[in-house]
Design a protein around this motif. Structure first.
Motif, PDB file in Angstrom:
ATOM      1  N   THR A 234       2.445 -10.655   9.441  1.00  0.00           N
ATOM      2  CA  THR A 234       2.729 -11.399  10.677  1.00  0.00           C
ATOM      3  C   THR A 234       3.096 -12.892  10.492  1.00  0.00           C
ATOM      4  OG1 THR A 234       1.382  -9.873  11.915  1.00  0.00           O
ATOM      5  CG2 THR A 234       1.955 -12.069  12.964  1.00  0.00           C
ATOM      6  N   THR A 235       2.048 -13.158   9.380  1.00  0.00           N
ATOM      7  CA  THR A 235       2.265 -14.793   9.074  1.00  0.00           C
ATOM      8  C   THR A 235       3.513 -15.285   8.504  1.00  0.00           C
ATOM      9  OG1 THR A 235      -0.143 -14.772   8.509  1.00  0.00           O
ATOM     10  CG2 THR A 235       1.067 -16.547   7.711  1.00  0.00           C
TER      11      THR A 235
ATOM     12  N   ALA B 219      -3.030 -17.249   3.150  1.00  0.00           N
ATOM     13  CA  ALA B 219      -2.224 -16.158   3.851  1.00  0.00           C
ATOM     14  C   ALA B 219      -0.941 -15.751   3.179  1.00  0.00           C
ATOM     15  CB  ALA B 219      -2.383 -16.534   5.411  1.00  0.00           C
TER      16      ALA B 219
ATOM     17  N   PHE C 157      -4.826 -20.992   5.749  1.00  0.00           N
ATOM     18  CA  PHE C 157      -5.723 -21.306   6.534  1.00  0.00           C
ATOM     19  C   PHE C 157      -7.105 -21.566   6.352  1.00  0.00           C
ATOM     20  CE2 PHE C 157      -2.632 -18.224   8.627  1.00  0.00           C
ATOM     21  CZ  PHE C 157      -2.203 -19.000   9.509  1.00  0.00           C
TER      22      PHE C 157
ATOM     23  N   GLU D 105       5.531  -4.847  13.953  1.00  0.00           N
ATOM     24  CA  GLU D 105       4.932  -3.716  14.298  1.00  0.00           C
ATOM     25  C   GLU D 105       5.443  -2.956  15.659  1.00  0.00           C
ATOM     26  OE1 GLU D 105       1.025  -2.459  12.980  1.00  0.00           O
ATOM     27  OE2 GLU D 105       1.133  -4.503  11.505  1.00  0.00           O
TER      28      GLU D 105
ATOM     29  N   SER E  75      -3.521  -4.390   6.178  1.00  0.00           N
ATOM     30  CA  SER E  75      -3.868  -5.283   7.203  1.00  0.00           C
ATOM     31  C   SER E  75      -4.392  -6.652   6.525  1.00  0.00           C
ATOM     32  CB  SER E  75      -4.964  -4.625   7.920  1.00  0.00           C
ATOM     33  OG  SER E  75      -5.218  -5.556   9.084  1.00  0.00           O
ATOM     34  N   GLY E  76      -3.859  -7.513   7.127  1.00  0.00           N
ATOM     35  CA  GLY E  76      -4.404  -9.042   6.452  1.00  0.00           C
ATOM     36  C   GLY E  76      -3.662  -9.519   5.313  1.00  0.00           C
TER      37      GLY E  76
HETATM   38  N1  LIG Z   1      -4.140 -18.558  12.878  1.00  0.00           N
HETATM   39  C1  LIG Z   1      -5.009 -18.353  11.926  1.00  0.00           C
HETATM   40  N2  LIG Z   1      -6.328 -18.790  11.633  1.00  0.00           N
HETATM   41  C2  LIG Z   1      -6.890 -18.246  10.592  1.00  0.00           C
HETATM   42  N3  LIG Z   1      -6.502 -17.387   9.726  1.00  0.00           N
HETATM   43  C3  LIG Z   1      -5.317 -16.662   9.864  1.00  0.00           C
HETATM   44  C4  LIG Z   1      -4.620 -17.109  11.260  1.00  0.00           C
HETATM   45  N4  LIG Z   1      -3.560 -16.223  11.062  1.00  0.00           N
HETATM   46  C5  LIG Z   1      -3.841 -15.531  10.214  1.00  0.00           C
HETATM   47  N5  LIG Z   1      -5.014 -15.645   9.650  1.00  0.00           N
HETATM   48  C6  LIG Z   1      -5.328 -15.152   8.296  1.00  0.00           C
HETATM   49  O1  LIG Z   1      -4.242 -14.970   7.515  1.00  0.00           O
HETATM   50  C7  LIG Z   1      -4.456 -13.618   6.693  1.00  0.00           C
HETATM   51  C8  LIG Z   1      -3.100 -12.743   7.159  1.00  0.00           C
HETATM   52  O2  LIG Z   1      -3.014 -12.440   8.562  1.00  0.00           O
HETATM   53  P1  LIG Z   1      -1.764 -11.479   9.007  1.00  0.00           P
HETATM   54  O3  LIG Z   1      -1.743 -11.876  10.481  1.00  0.00           O
HETATM   55  O4  LIG Z   1      -0.381 -12.361   8.767  1.00  0.00           O
HETATM   56  O5  LIG Z   1      -1.955 -10.343   8.479  1.00  0.00           O
HETATM   57  P2  LIG Z   1      -0.919  -8.841   8.799  1.00  0.00           P
HETATM   58  O6  LIG Z   1      -0.374  -8.765   7.439  1.00  0.00           O
HETATM   59  O7  LIG Z   1       0.010  -9.276   9.809  1.00  0.00           O
HETATM   60  O8  LIG Z   1      -1.942  -7.794   9.025  1.00  0.00           O
HETATM   61  P3  LIG Z   1      -1.883  -6.616  10.350  1.00  0.00           P
HETATM   62  O9  LIG Z   1      -1.297  -5.551   9.628  1.00  0.00           O
HETATM   63  O10 LIG Z   1      -3.515  -6.474  10.509  1.00  0.00           O
HETATM   64  O11 LIG Z   1      -1.322  -7.330  11.399  1.00  0.00           O
HETATM   65  C9  LIG Z   1      -5.473 -12.836   7.550  1.00  0.00           C
HETATM   66  O12 LIG Z   1      -6.552 -12.758   6.554  1.00  0.00           O
HETATM   67  C10 LIG Z   1      -5.823 -13.509   8.547  1.00  0.00           C
HETATM   68  O13 LIG Z   1      -7.491 -13.697   8.935  1.00  0.00           O
END
Ligand SMILES: Nc1ncnc2c1ncn2[C@@H]1O[C@H](COP(=O)(O)OP(=O)(O)OP(=O)(O)O)[C@@H](O)[C@H]1O
Ligand SMILES: [Mg+2]
Lengths: 354, 289
Positions: free
Chosen positions: A43-44, A18, A13, A159, A38-39
């Motif tokens: 989810t990505t 990510a 992104f 989750e 987190s992050g």
């Molecule tokens: N649509 C988007 N636009 C910009 N950045 C994004 C987008 N989706 C995710 N990110 C970034 O990608 C990274 C991974 O995000 P992701 O949602 O996959 O984290 P996660 O492991 O699911 O975290 P959590 O446990 O908090 O849900 C993060 O730094 C987030 O800010």
């Protein structure tokens, strides 16, 4: 049903990566936990598999077929969202029926399948309710029933238990696991609760900053972490840092620690050793704890009593070590006490420091 | 149980009274009093203000029924209201959808501003600008002839379509705003959930998004339909001779003929008709929503 192969998937992104070259093989019928802070991209990754988002590079296949050009609705996946995402304008039964009815199935068949799915999640009598009339745990089960009633090839859970309290969470973990076994569906489960990942899954993948740090069965990751991060993220670990001796390390003060597990490293390189707190024995003098090769002396700085066990914090050369001791009713050590710690090389994992 | 909830709502009402008082005071002064005066006028033979003798009569209401012209005009106005409302839905709903679900960040703000701009411009300025665009040799005509290889003659001025265009332009922001608010409140994960269950974008739109945004559609439709049925400014300026509607006739009674009693009576008949329509439509709409 089908396995899922993620091969060299990257997704950025802007300047932020990510997902960075992630490859995981999700076995057919397996229960796979994706774990990470987190992050870290959990989810990505799930969204790439579901088809809500697309990788910049890399390949994803479901059931052996590349899904690059397959839109979400044709991928035959079931997804449970963190906030459940139940349709507020429909009854519980209509929510569950949604997937079958958009496919144009016959009404009688839909009704029977919906009832079966609701029975499976033990909500057979609540079909007429609206989502807002349900408790958190019930909503979660409706979301699960809705996701599995269409007989998807893969079940993706982001989750799903995050919003539940501890007791309900444990109930739901058991129930989810039971349902997963019953229908034998490939399941990918995102969580940042390490205990949940350990107890439920048959494989775990740990993500950090978009990279897959380590993956394998829970026992393997817990017993033989490949990095300090994996050691401390999944469970608790005491980390010693020093110079490699080939099959252990030498601490800066000259003490040697023998490691029976983990990498074999060239002597002289920087390395660390990880030891789980419950693997260390603690006593007043070395004589009472003979046998194990690794020994350190220290002083108890704090003790936390937790009923079935106690955690001792032991100060040693500026480092605080953690030791967990089962409550056997034996002498308890007081704070300020000088102690000896012993543990076996087999409990010690040698880790290369990058 | 019922008694309990009744007392609960009663005490809730009592504590809410100080909060409601200003609104009710305002409604009384600004709407109820003038409206009662109008009700009074509508039963009089002539205005007392003119100094002529006057008496009570039902004649103003009878006039509506004795002359078929009024009914014809009322039906024309209702049709106008319906058409304008439909066009506002057709134009406003997709715009609201794009604003709420597709655009993000700065581009959303910019487009939003463009959409509600007519709100902030003076109504007369708005209508006269349309007049400049729509008339023969006007902006639309000139522009089309400059672009197209063949000669066409566009003179929409003083026609029914001109009235529709002007009214839609004036009222479409209501539809965009009400729909935007309800669409905005729909969580994106609902759309994704629908897709993951095998629904196409169109099916998700039909089964999830439209039902959930129905309250906004209904509110927007009511906000548009009611004033359009009684509108007079756009029909008069953009419609010219074709722009005679129920609203313009009422306006005539007040500003041209000075027959306030008849104007008042015609207004109340319109109010009654609109209320009946809304009452009849509400169960249907509530079921849909
Ligand atoms: N649509 C988007 N636009 C910009 N950045 C994004 C987008 N989706 C995710 N990110 C970034 O990608 C990274 C991974 O995000 P992701 O949602 O996959 O984290 P996660 O492991 O699911 O975290 P959590 O446990 O908090 O849900 C993060 O730094 C987030 O800010
Ligand atoms: Mg996440």
């Amino acid at each position: 049903m089908a396995g899922v192969q993620v091969s060299n998937v990257s997704r950025s992104f802007g300047a932020h990566k990510a997902l960075d070259d992630v490859s995981i093989d999700f076995a057919d019928g397996g229960f796979y936990a994706l774990l990470g802070p987190s992050g870290s991209g959990k989810t990505t990754l799930l969204r790439q598999i579901a088809g809500f988002d697309f990788p910049d590079t890399g390949r994803i296949s479901i059931g052996g077929e590349s899904v690059e050009r397959v839109p979400v609705e044709k991928r035959r996946i079931g997804m449970v969202f963190q906030n459940y995402a139940l349709f507020p304008n429909m009854s519980v039964a209509d929510n569950v029926a949604f997937g079958l009815s958009v496919r144009g199935e016959a009404k009688a068949m839909i009704a029977a399948e919906v009832q079966r799915a609701l029975d499976l999640v033990q909500l057979g009598k609540l079909g007429g309710r609206r989502p807002h009339q349900l408790s958190g745990g019930q909503r979660q089960r409706v979301a699960l029933a809705r996701a599995i009633v269409t007989k998807p090839r893969v079940l993706l859970l982001d989750e799903p238990l995050g919003a539940l309290d501890k007791a309900l969470r444990v109930d739901m973990q058991i129930e989810l696991k039971r349902i997963q076994r019953e229908i034998g569906i490939t399941t990918i489960f995102v969580t940042h609760d390490q205990e949940e990942a350990l107890t439920m899954s048959d494989r775990i993948g740990i993500l950090r900053d978009g990279r897959l740090v380590q993956e394998g069965p829970p026992e393997e990751i817990y017993d033989r972490p490949k990095s300090e991060f994996a050691a401390t993220f999944l469970g608790d670990a005491n980390i010693f840092r020093g110079d490699s001796t080939g099959n252990g390390i030498r601490l800066p003060d000259g003490t040697a620690i023998a490691a029976g597990a983990g990498d074999r490293l060239a002597a002289g390189a920087k390395a660390s050793c990880a030891v789980r707190p419950e693997r260390i024995r603690i006593g007043i003098d070395a004589g009472a704890l003979d046998g194990d090769a690794n020994m350190l002396k220290g002083q108890v700085s704090k003790r936390i009593f937790a009923g079935n066990n106690s955690t001792y914090f032991v100060e040693r050369a500026g480092q605080t070590l953690k030791v967990i001791v089962q409550n056997t009713g034996a002498d308890r050590l007081a704070e300020g006490q000088d102690v000896v710690l012993r543990w076996s090389p087999e409990s010690t994992v040698l880790i290369a420091t990058s | 149980m019922a008694a309990q909830s009744a007392t609960a709502s009663c005490s809730g009402l009592r504590s809410a009274l100080p909060l409601l008082a200003p609104a009710y005071l305002w409604l009384t002064v600004a709407i109820f009093l003038p409206l009662s005066a109008m009700v009074f006028f509508s039963f009089m033979t002539d205005l007392p203000l003119t100094g002529k003798p006057w008496a009570f009569t039902l004649g103003n209401y009878a006039a509506f029924f004795s002359q078929s012209l009024y009914l014809t005009l009322l039906l024309a106005s209702l049709r106008l209201g319906l058409e304008v409302t439909l066009w506002c839905i057709v134009i406003g709903y997709p715009a609201a959808y794009v604003l709420a679900k597709v655009l993000k960040g700065r581009s959303r703000e910019a487009i939003f501003l463009l959409v509600i701009l007519p709100f902030w411009s003076n109504g007369l300025v708005r209508i006269f600008s349309w007049a400049m665009v729509l008339r023969e040799g006007g902006i639309l005509d000139t522009a089309l002839n400059a672009v197209l290889p063949f000669k066409i003659n566009i003179d929409l001025m003083y026609s029914y379509p001109a009235v529709i265009i002007g009214l839609v332009h004036s009222y479409v922001p209501y539809m965009v705003l009400t729909c935007y608010l309800t669409l905005q409140a729909i969580d994106d994960s609902l759309i994704e959930a629908g897709r993951s269950l095998g629904a196409s974008r169109l099916q998700v739109l039909k089964r999830v998004i439209i039902p959930l945004s129905m309250p906004g559609l209904v509110a927007g439709a009511a906000l548009i339909f009611v004033p359009v049925v009684g509108s007079f400014m756009e029909p008069r300026i953009l419609g010219g001779r074709t722009g005679t509607f129920y609203g313009t006739v009422i306006e005539d009674q007040f500003v041209a003929v000075f027959n306030w009693p008849l104007g008042a009576a015609l207004s109340f008949i319109l109010l009654a008709v609109v209320l009946v329509i809304l009452a009849l439509a509400s169960p249907v709409l509530r079921r849909a929503a």
